[in-house]
Motif scaffolding. Structure first.
Motif, PDB file in Angstrom:
ATOM      1  N   LEU A 175       0.845  -1.204   0.000  1.00  0.00           N
ATOM      2  CA  LEU A 175       0.000   0.000   0.000  1.00  0.00           C
ATOM      3  C   LEU A 175       0.877   1.249   0.000  1.00  0.00           C
ATOM      4  N   ARG A 176       2.041   1.177   0.670  1.00  0.00           N
ATOM      5  CA  ARG A 176       2.935   2.335   0.693  1.00  0.00           C
ATOM      6  C   ARG A 176       3.754   2.400  -0.584  1.00  0.00           C
ATOM      7  N   LYS A 177       4.217   1.233  -1.027  1.00  0.00           N
ATOM      8  CA  LYS A 177       5.074   1.194  -2.215  1.00  0.00           C
ATOM      9  C   LYS A 177       4.313   1.683  -3.449  1.00  0.00           C
ATOM     10  N   GLU A 178       3.044   1.305  -3.547  1.00  0.00           N
ATOM     11  CA  GLU A 178       2.262   1.670  -4.725  1.00  0.00           C
ATOM     12  C   GLU A 178       1.636   3.061  -4.581  1.00  0.00           C
ATOM     13  N   LYS A 179       2.017   3.747  -3.507  1.00  0.00           N
ATOM     14  CA  LYS A 179       1.558   5.122  -3.264  1.00  0.00           C
ATOM     15  C   LYS A 179       0.041   5.235  -3.133  1.00  0.00           C
TER      16      LYS A 179
ATOM     17  N   GLN B 146     -24.560  18.136  27.344  1.00  0.00           N
ATOM     18  CA  GLN B 146     -23.619  18.885  28.185  1.00  0.00           C
ATOM     19  C   GLN B 146     -22.205  18.353  27.971  1.00  0.00           C
ATOM     20  N   HIS B 147     -21.252  19.077  28.520  1.00  0.00           N
ATOM     21  CA  HIS B 147     -19.852  18.633  28.536  1.00  0.00           C
ATOM     22  C   HIS B 147     -19.338  18.230  27.157  1.00  0.00           C
ATOM     23  N   THR B 148     -19.553  19.103  26.172  1.00  0.00           N
ATOM     24  CA  THR B 148     -19.096  18.745  24.826  1.00  0.00           C
ATOM     25  C   THR B 148     -17.578  18.593  24.773  1.00  0.00           C
ATOM     26  N   TRP B 149     -16.874  19.141  25.786  1.00  0.00           N
ATOM     27  CA  TRP B 149     -15.409  19.033  25.782  1.00  0.00           C
ATOM     28  C   TRP B 149     -14.947  17.585  25.828  1.00  0.00           C
ATOM     29  N   ILE B 150     -15.810  16.677  26.359  1.00  0.00           N
ATOM     30  CA  ILE B 150     -15.401  15.265  26.422  1.00  0.00           C
ATOM     31  C   ILE B 150     -15.149  14.752  25.008  1.00  0.00           C
ATOM     32  N   SER B 151     -16.113  15.033  24.112  1.00  0.00           N
ATOM     33  CA  SER B 151     -15.947  14.582  22.731  1.00  0.00           C
ATOM     34  C   SER B 151     -14.732  15.230  22.087  1.00  0.00           C
ATOM     35  N   THR B 152     -14.539  16.540  22.355  1.00  0.00           N
ATOM     36  CA  THR B 152     -13.389  17.225  21.764  1.00  0.00           C
ATOM     37  C   THR B 152     -12.098  16.531  22.164  1.00  0.00           C
ATOM     38  N   ILE B 153     -11.997  16.211  23.474  1.00  0.00           N
ATOM     39  CA  ILE B 153     -10.756  15.580  23.939  1.00  0.00           C
ATOM     40  C   ILE B 153     -10.562  14.230  23.251  1.00  0.00           C
ATOM     41  N   LEU B 154     -11.661  13.480  23.100  1.00  0.00           N
ATOM     42  CA  LEU B 154     -11.554  12.190  22.412  1.00  0.00           C
ATOM     43  C   LEU B 154     -11.034  12.380  20.993  1.00  0.00           C
ATOM     44  N   PHE B 155     -11.577  13.402  20.306  1.00  0.00           N
ATOM     45  CA  PHE B 155     -11.127  13.647  18.932  1.00  0.00           C
ATOM     46  C   PHE B 155      -9.659  14.069  18.899  1.00  0.00           C
ATOM     47  N   VAL B 156      -9.274  14.945  19.858  1.00  0.00           N
ATOM     48  CA  VAL B 156      -7.885  15.423  19.859  1.00  0.00           C
ATOM     49  C   VAL B 156      -6.930  14.261  20.093  1.00  0.00           C
ATOM     50  N   ILE B 157      -7.303  13.370  21.030  1.00  0.00           N
ATOM     51  CA  ILE B 157      -6.443  12.206  21.274  1.00  0.00           C
ATOM     52  C   ILE B 157      -6.279  11.399  19.990  1.00  0.00           C
ATOM     53  N   SER B 158      -7.411  11.202  19.281  1.00  0.00           N
ATOM     54  CA  SER B 158      -7.316  10.400  18.059  1.00  0.00           C
ATOM     55  C   SER B 158      -6.463  11.105  17.003  1.00  0.00           C
ATOM     56  N   ILE B 159      -6.554  12.452  16.933  1.00  0.00           N
ATOM     57  CA  ILE B 159      -5.724  13.191  15.970  1.00  0.00           C
ATOM     58  C   ILE B 159      -4.249  12.988  16.306  1.00  0.00           C
ATOM     59  N   LEU B 160      -3.902  13.118  17.597  1.00  0.00           N
ATOM     60  CA  LEU B 160      -2.496  12.937  17.991  1.00  0.00           C
ATOM     61  C   LEU B 160      -2.024  11.525  17.654  1.00  0.00           C
ATOM     62  N   PHE B 161      -2.938  10.579  17.836  1.00  0.00           N
ATOM     63  CA  PHE B 161      -2.621   9.190  17.543  1.00  0.00           C
ATOM     64  C   PHE B 161      -2.307   9.007  16.057  1.00  0.00           C
ATOM     65  N   VAL B 162      -3.165   9.598  15.202  1.00  0.00           N
ATOM     66  CA  VAL B 162      -2.922   9.508  13.754  1.00  0.00           C
ATOM     67  C   VAL B 162      -1.611  10.215  13.408  1.00  0.00           C
ATOM     68  N   LEU B 163      -1.391  11.394  14.014  1.00  0.00           N
ATOM     69  CA  LEU B 163      -0.160  12.145  13.724  1.00  0.00           C
ATOM     70  C   LEU B 163       1.078  11.330  14.096  1.00  0.00           C
ATOM     71  N   ARG B 164       0.990  10.575  15.209  1.00  0.00           N
ATOM     72  CA  ARG B 164       2.122   9.754  15.616  1.00  0.00           C
ATOM     73  C   ARG B 164       2.461   8.747  14.506  1.00  0.00           C
ATOM     74  N   HIS B 165       1.404   8.117  13.967  1.00  0.00           N
ATOM     75  CA  HIS B 165       1.632   7.169  12.880  1.00  0.00           C
ATOM     76  C   HIS B 165       2.210   7.861  11.647  1.00  0.00           C
ATOM     77  N   VAL B 166       1.673   9.053  11.346  1.00  0.00           N
ATOM     78  CA  VAL B 166       2.165   9.789  10.177  1.00  0.00           C
ATOM     79  C   VAL B 166       3.655  10.074  10.335  1.00  0.00           C
ATOM     80  N   MET B 167       4.040  10.543  11.535  1.00  0.00           N
ATOM     81  CA  MET B 167       5.441  10.901  11.729  1.00  0.00           C
ATOM     82  C   MET B 167       6.336   9.671  11.679  1.00  0.00           C
ATOM     83  N   GLN B 168       5.841   8.553  12.216  1.00  0.00           N
ATOM     84  CA  GLN B 168       6.624   7.318  12.109  1.00  0.00           C
ATOM     85  C   GLN B 168       6.850   6.950  10.650  1.00  0.00           C
ATOM     86  N   ASP B 169       5.786   7.093   9.859  1.00  0.00           N
ATOM     87  CA  ASP B 169       5.863   6.702   8.448  1.00  0.00           C
ATOM     88  C   ASP B 169       6.759   7.618   7.638  1.00  0.00           C
TER      89      ASP B 169
END
Lengths: 322, 358
Positions: free
Chosen positions: A27-31, B235-258
């Motif tokens: 998936l990465r190699k084929e972009k 009420q407490h919409t910040w709970i959902s925001t925090i959940l989303f932010v955590i997931s964004i950081l999680f995706v970013l971690r994978h992006v940076m690894q890649d």
């Protein structure tokens, strides 16, 4: 080896014991997945787009605030200076083409703000059609030379808005079918110009969404016009919409077949199907039991036929054997 | 190796077989048939759109027919017809592996859910309606073969789940739904290869379920940001925001690894920038939510979900500033300042790229 897509990778994975690790590598190699360069480009565009639009929106809000104490010359002068600075930077700055185009788009938006402030000062109202006409005319040259599709789309939105406001405020007794027919004409003309330019290699065909959106606008207007005409006993335009459709749709289909463009071959027949189905309902008169069923069956049958034909044509073009 | 009429496919399979070794087995005929069916990249989008729009149009007329026959007078009849149509849609989609029948199947499916929903809601209460719809949709997802049908069922299932917190007057539970939906979408986006190689069924479910989850998340974001749609306030919409932010950081971690950003200082800067950017939106989860859809869609190169995410992001950003209760002048200041920050970020990014390119 040709580039392979996600669908094929999924298909192979479904019918084999291909390991997850190897799939991930492919998936990465084929972009299929975004690579480092894609992320850089995405981030650059994302930051540039957000930054540019936030600043322009900020300027709009600044002038929308009711500055009772500020003299009108100061207001307009500030805006004009800003406009000149942004445009000069766009023309003479040492930036990439994308940055320059975003700056030019900002200039176009600022021109609009200037007309709005003018309207605010002289109490002409912010939605007067001449305000939009002035805006459209004053940015026309920039838009033409920019070769930037988002800007072209903005310009088309301006032209359409100007015309609609004109029919609402000045030509108030123009029949509705004329309005939609003219809207069709304006948008169709732009699509034709685009296609001619493309044919003469004056523009690149890398991104086609601008002509697509405009063509969709044109076809939607004509479809509405035909349906309204039928329910109006053709009193509005005496069936002109159908004549226009006969010409434009045949030209579109011909062009689609010639250039191997599935867009026209699917959108135009879909419009015809909608009009025909509306026609079937129209024939039913006041007691439509059963005719709805007929229309429904007609739609399913004709869509199926259409899809069948598109698949056939596509097979022929791309040389895959059945 | 089996002979293919398609050279490209043969080369691809040979290359995979070389990597995987002797244990690699595959069903050549099945792969080739599917490859031929999808035929080319160009067919996909126009035909899918035609199928769906055609299905909707036919549904519209067929509903007109059903209404003129007076079916709506009997709730039991609507319920029975609903079930018949839902079952019928699956039968039709299995008749032949052919796109032609899909438009019929899709429209029957939509009408089926509608009639069934109206029938049950007239005969019983909201809880039964939500639960029966959820059950049918789940069963459909497990059994069905059609992509569009699974997609529609995912929407029905998520819609039913979303309605439960409102029905039980416990709107806070919506955050639980949000958490589950995020977890599912994040897992699907980050572990595509693992999921599609796990079993043929999971493989088939992957695409329709993922795009269904994207649409459902956009739906719940709309619910969260337009509180006037529902009677119950969340009420407490910040709970959902925090959940989303955590997931964004999680995706970013994978992006940076890649992308090979391993330097922990750079990573920390990216996380902090992201947090600072999203901090002012703590009470409006929709911005972080749509950003999550954009990033996860871009990560796996899924164009449609990326575009849907971008459109949602644009809408929610405008809504955020529209609803901000401060003077226009203050708004203007915040907007210009934020815009400058973004451009500053762009400048820093370009500088970072230049120094690392050397």
């Amino acid at each position: 080896m040709e580039k392979i897509n996600r669908e094929l990778i999924h298909s192979i994975a479904r019918h084999s014991n291909w390991s997850g690790q190897s799939i991930a590598a492919w998936l990465r190699k084929e972009k299929v997945y975004a690579g480092t360069q894609d992320w850089i480009k995405f981030l650059q565009l994302f930051l540039l787009g957000l930054g540019g639009s936030f600043i322009v929106a900020g300027v709009v809000f600044f002038f929308a605030y009711n500055w009772a104490d500020m003299h009108k010359f100061v207001k307009l002068g500030m805006l004009e200076s800003l406009l000149i600075i942004v445009t000069l930077v766009a023309v003479f700055g040492n930036f990439s083409k994308v940055v320059k185009n975003v700056l030019l788009t900002a200039s176009v938006m600022l021109s609009g703000v200037m007309f709005a402030v003018f309207g605010q000062i002289y109490q002409t109202g912010a939605n007067a059609y001449d305000f939009f006409l002035g805006w459209t005319l004053s940015v026309a040259i920039w838009v033409l030379i920019s070769r930037f599709q988002p800007l072209w789309l903005l310009f088309m939105a301006l032209i359409n808005t100007t015309f609609i406001l004109y029919t609402n405020q000045v030509a108030t007794n123009m029949p509705f079918s004329y309005v939609v027919n003219i809207l069709f004409g304006i948008n169709a003309l732009v699509v034709i110009i685009w296609e001619v330019l493309l044919w003469r290699n004056a523009i690149s065909d890398r991104h086609k969404w601008f002509p697509r959106v405009v063509a969709l606008a044109a076809i939607s207007a004509l479809t509405i016009s035909m349906i309204v005409g039928m329910y109006d006993d053709f009193r509005g335009d005496y069936g002109l919409a159908f004549v226009l459709a006969a010409i434009a749709f045949s030209a579109g289909i011909w062009h689609g077949l010639r250039t191997r463009d599935l867009f026209y071959l699917s959108v135009i027949p879909f419009s015809v199907i909608i009009v025909a189905a509306a026609g079937i309902i129209r024939l039913a008169g006041p007691d439509p039991v059963g005719i709805f069923l007929l229309a429904s069956v007609f739609v399913i049958g004709s869509i199926a036929l259409l899809i069948h034909n598109i698949i056939q044509i596509n097979r022929k073009w791309h040389g895959t054997v059945q | 190796m089996a002979q293919f009429s398609n050279d490209n496919l043969q080369q691809v399979l040979q290359a995979i077989a070389q990597e995987e070794g002797v244990s690699f087995t595959f069903d050549a005929a099945a792969i080739e048939t599917e490859e031929r069916l999808s035929s080319s990249l160009y067919t996909n989008l126009p035909i899918k759109l035609l199928t769906i729009f055609g299905g909707f149009l036919a549904t519209f007329f067929f509903m007109g027919f059903l209404m003129t026959t007076g079916l709506y007078n009997s709730n039991v009849a609507m319920l029975v017809f609903g079930v018949l149509f839902i079952v019928g849609s699956e039968v039709i989609s299995r008749l032949r592996n052919d796109l032609l029948l899909d438009s019929v199947s899709v429209s029957l499916n939509i009408i089926g859910y509608l009639l069934f929903g109206i029938g049950v809601s007239e005969l019983s209460n909201d809880v039964t309606l939500a639960l029966t719809l959820a059950t049918i949709a789940t069963a459909f997802i497990l059994v069905s073969d059609g992509r569009v049908l699974v997609f529609l069922s995912v929407l029905v299932l998520n819609g039913s789940l979303m309605s439960l917190p409102y029905i039980f007057e416990l709107p806070g539970l919506l955050h639980l739904y949000v958490g589950l939906a995020i977890a599912l979408l994040a897992y699907m986006s980050l572990h595509e290869s693992r999921l599609i190689s796990a079993s043929p069924k999971l493989n088939k479910l992957y695409s329709p379920v993922r795009i269904g989850m994207v649409f459902s998340l956009v739906g719940v974001l709309i619910l969260l940001s337009h509180q006037d749609f529902a009677t119950e306030q969340i009420q407490h919409t910040w709970i959902s925001t925090i959940l989303f932010v955590i997931s964004i950081l999680f995706v970013l971690r994978h992006v940076m690894q890649d992308t090979g950003v391993i330097d922990s200082r750079t990573q920390a800067i990216v996380y902090v920038c992201c947090l600072v950017m999203l901090a002012p939106t703590i009470s409006t989860p929709s911005i972080a939510g749509s950003l999550f859809i954009v990033l996860s869609g871009f990560y796996i190169g899924h164009r449609l979900s990326f575009i849907i995410g971008l459109m949602a992001l644009g809408y929610f950003i405008i809504l955020y500033y529209y609803n901000l209760e401060i003077t226009l002048l203050a708004k203007s200041g915040i907007l210009v300042l934020t815009g400058c920050l973004f451009l500053g970020g762009l400048y820093l990014l370009n500088r970072y790229i230049r120094t690392h390119a050397k």
